[in-house]
Enzyme design. Structure first.
Site, PDB file in Angstrom:
ATOM      1  N   LYS A   1      -9.311  38.713  -5.057  1.00 28.06           N
ATOM      2  CA  LYS A   1      -9.942  39.317  -5.434  1.00 28.06           C
ATOM      3  C   LYS A   1     -10.732  39.174  -6.395  1.00 28.06           C
ATOM      4  O   LYS A   1     -10.259  38.448  -7.465  1.00 28.06           O
ATOM      5  CB  LYS A   1      -9.725  40.989  -5.028  1.00 28.06           C
TER       6      LYS A   1
ATOM      7  N   GLY B   1      -5.323  33.645 -13.546  1.00 31.58           N
ATOM      8  CA  GLY B   1      -6.946  33.265 -12.874  1.00 31.58           C
ATOM      9  C   GLY B   1      -7.723  34.330 -12.576  1.00 31.58           C
ATOM     10  O   GLY B   1      -8.553  34.385 -13.033  1.00 31.58           O
TER      11      GLY B   1
ATOM     12  N   MET C   1      -7.960  36.725 -10.798  1.00 32.92           N
ATOM     13  CA  MET C   1      -8.210  36.406  -9.051  1.00 32.92           C
ATOM     14  C   MET C   1      -6.941  38.160  -8.022  1.00 32.92           C
ATOM     15  O   MET C   1      -6.687  37.543  -7.279  1.00 32.92           O
ATOM     16  CB  MET C   1      -8.274  35.789  -8.515  1.00 32.92           C
TER      17      MET C   1
ATOM     18  N   GLY D   1      -3.382  37.552  -8.000  1.00 33.13           N
ATOM     19  CA  GLY D   1      -2.592  36.858  -7.373  1.00 33.13           C
ATOM     20  C   GLY D   1      -0.961  36.766  -7.137  1.00 33.13           C
ATOM     21  O   GLY D   1      -0.504  37.368  -6.221  1.00 33.13           O
TER      22      GLY D   1
ATOM     23  N   ASP E   1      -3.446  46.692 -10.382  1.00 36.00           N
ATOM     24  CA  ASP E   1      -3.866  46.145  -8.861  1.00 36.00           C
ATOM     25  C   ASP E   1      -3.574  45.866  -7.467  1.00 36.00           C
ATOM     26  O   ASP E   1      -4.128  45.107  -6.596  1.00 36.00           O
ATOM     27  CB  ASP E   1      -4.459  44.585  -9.472  1.00 36.00           C
TER      28      ASP E   1
END
Ligand code: C5P
Length: 298
Positions: free
Chosen positions: A10, A98, A100, A102, A137
């Site tokens: 994301k 990062g 994102m 993961g 998340d």
């Protein structure tokens, strides 16, 4: 018999962060967009719970029970009174630490894969509930597409997206710890009045219309100053992406991956080439969003 689930990364096109709550978390208005970088989680029956990982960043992935994929298997097994004896294999393409999601992707992927392997047929609601228990998340990794996350980011409202957005991601040569970035946000905000986080209407409109110009004008990330404070070299990457023709650039979530919006696929290729040539990042990836959420692929 094994089950493989593919889960997207994301980018946060808006990340509005409120003041620290008594529990240490922060209320957010978090606009998630899933993008086409994926991890794949494969689950196979085994003698005991174990994890393996392959991919360029695999050496940075914890292979013990702190891994969200292992925790997902343990929570689901516990709820259904099952033995969590499975081999979880993660084919990792999403950058580690990062910004994102993961790790969250692997949690959502393992949960869906174990649910299919064990035939537990947990309802969508129960899966989302377990995801929220695993991390802020993780519910979005299950759902994909685009969504507004409120609370600590786990309460989701699905958003309409009227087109495809082209993105270039620049990966940094080291990770950033999400808690450390939130702590830096708190430090930088000390003594100031931090407003309640609210979703930006122009941003939600831009997504709904699929309008890249409007989206570029509306993106924001309240964690960016904190990420830049801990990792000042990211300013050079942001400048390089903009100089290479990106419509806008921002830190993805808590960073250090930087995300650049491009008008179309051709322009994204130019931005990617410019970033590669700049020497300000470890790797560059080009992709688009929205992407679907966690999906059983085999
Ligand atoms: O929920 P998750 O485990 O992914 O959060 C990791 C860390 O990020 C938390 O321990 C907290 O330090 C920070 N965080 C926060 N507010 C949020 C989400 C995460 O402070 N809404």
């Amino acid at each position: 018999m094994s089950v493989t689930v593919r889960v997207p990364a994301k980018v946060n096109v808006q990340l509005a962060v409120g003041a620290a709550r008594p529990d240490g978390f922060h209320d957010l208005a978090n606009v998630f967009l899933a993008v086409g970088l994926y991890d794949e989680v494969t689950v196979t029956p085994a003698d005991e719970l174990r994890i393996t990982c392959e991919g360029p960043d695999a050496h940075q992935v914890p292979l013990d029970r702190t891994n969200l994929a292992a925790r997902a298997a343990l929570v689901l097994a516990d709820r259904y009174g099952l033995d969590p004896a499975v081999h979880l294999h993660i084919a990792k393409d999403i950058p580690v630490a990062g910004g994102m999601a993961g790790g969250s992707a692997d949690g959502a992927g393992a949960l869906l894969a174990c649910d299919a392997l064990w035939g537990t047929h947990a309802s969508r609601e129960e899966l989302l509930d377990i995801c929220a228990e695993l991390g802020s998340d993780v519910p979005f990794s299950l759902v994909g597409g685009a969504a507004l996350g409120t609370g600590r980011g786990e309460k989701l409202r699905t958003l309409d997206v009227g087109g495809t957005f082209h993105w270039v991601f620049a990966m940094a040569d080291r990770g950033l710890s999400t808690p450390a970035v939130f702590r830096e946000f708190d430090r930088l905000g000390e003594g100031t009045d931090i407003p309640e986080p609210v979703a930006s209407e122009p941003l939600l409109d831009a997504l709904a219309k699929g309008d890249p110009d409007a989206l570029a004008a509306a993106v924001s990330n309240d964690l960016q100053p904190a990420a830049l404070s801990l990792f000042p070299q990211l300013a050079d990457t942001l400048a390089a992406g903009r100089a290479a023709g990106a419509m806008t650039g921002l830190v993805s979530g808590s960073g250090p991956t930087t995300a650049f919006l491009a008008r179309d696929a051709e322009s994204a290729e130019k931005v990617a080439a410019g970033l590669r040539a700049s020497g300000t990042c470890r790797d560059v990836r080009r992709t688009s969003g929205p992407a679907p959420g966690a999906t059983v692929i085999g």
